[in-house]
Design an enzyme around this catalytic site. Structure first.
Site, PDB file in Angstrom:
ATOM      1  N   CYS A  76      -0.502   6.052   0.889  1.00 10.03           N
ATOM      2  CA  CYS A  76      -0.909   5.009   1.825  1.00 10.03           C
ATOM      3  C   CYS A  76      -0.272   3.706   1.365  1.00 10.03           C
ATOM      4  O   CYS A  76       0.068   3.561   0.202  1.00 10.03           O
ATOM      5  CB  CYS A  76      -2.420   4.804   1.813  1.00 10.03           C
ATOM      6  SG  CYS A  76      -3.373   6.234   2.276  1.00 10.03           S
ATOM      7  N   GLU A 123      -7.616  -1.848   9.255  1.00 10.62           N
ATOM      8  CA  GLU A 123      -6.205  -1.499   9.372  1.00 10.62           C
ATOM      9  C   GLU A 123      -5.844  -0.896  10.721  1.00 10.62           C
ATOM     10  O   GLU A 123      -6.624  -0.140  11.306  1.00 10.62           O
ATOM     11  CB  GLU A 123      -5.819  -0.495   8.283  1.00 10.62           C
ATOM     12  CG  GLU A 123      -5.946  -1.046   6.883  1.00 10.62           C
ATOM     13  CD  GLU A 123      -5.456  -0.094   5.826  1.00 10.62           C
ATOM     14  OE1 GLU A 123      -4.959  -0.591   4.803  1.00 10.62           O
ATOM     15  OE2 GLU A 123      -5.561   1.136   5.990  1.00 10.62           O
TER      16      GLU A 123
END
Length: 186
Positions: A76, A123
């Site tokens: 990530c 996000e």
């Protein structure tokens, strides 16, 4: 005498891309500040499978400024200002796991979740998927451990001990996001 890793300083100073709900850039801000206030920012998540249908997961290094010691997907991260998102995903996959493979873009996912230490993730995540066979050589400052796991075993493990997994990975599995959780065909 041990010295502190330079990663927390880099993390605090690294600039992140702030976006609106339609993924339009509205500015930049420091990584730690963004996670303290929970500002919506651009991110990516990489899910890697092998040809036998197992997913590569990593245990984040305990020294990470959030979610250290937790299991999560292969990689990530956040693109740097002006950096292509796919290029950023490839860069971090190599930096974290020491691997490179073609990645397929699968679209975006939006989520907001509380992290440890009073931090927040908020996000707009660009999800990528790839297939990899070969040596995995994770960077020890990024990754404490890794393994290949079948999705049904991951679901059982998360049900048994959810706090052993990152908040975003638990959401991926709970939502059964087919675009990220389905192994590539072929």
């Amino acid at each position: 005498m041990q010295t502190e890793s330079p990663l927390p300083v880099r993390d605090a100073e690294e600039q992140m891309v702030l976006v609106d709900a339609d993924d339009r850039v509205i500015g930049t801000a420091g990584k730690l500040a963004v996670h303290r206030i929970g500002a919506l920012h651009r991110a990516f998540s990489v899910v890697i499978w092998d040809r036998s249908g197992r997913q590569l997961i990593q245990k984040r290094a305990r020294g990470k400024y959030h979610s250290g010691g937790l299991w999560t997907n292969a990689c990530c991260g956040h693109p740097r200002p002006g950096e292509d998102i796919a290029a950023a995903a490839l860069r971090r996959l190599e930096e974290e796991m020491g691997i490179a493979c073609p990645l397929e873009s699968l679209g975006t996912i939006h989520y907001r979740a509380e992290l440890d230490g009073g931090l927040w993730e908020h996000e707009l995540v660009h999800v990528f998927r790839g297939t990899y066979e070969g040596l995995v050589a994770p960077h020890p400052a990024e990754v404490e451990n890794y393994c290949w796991a079948r999705l049904e075993n991951l679901r059982d493990s998360i049900a048994e001990d959810p706090k052993a997994f990152s908040v975003w990975f638990r959401q991926y599995v709970a939502a059964q996001w087919p675009m990220a959780l389905a192994a590539p065909e072929g």
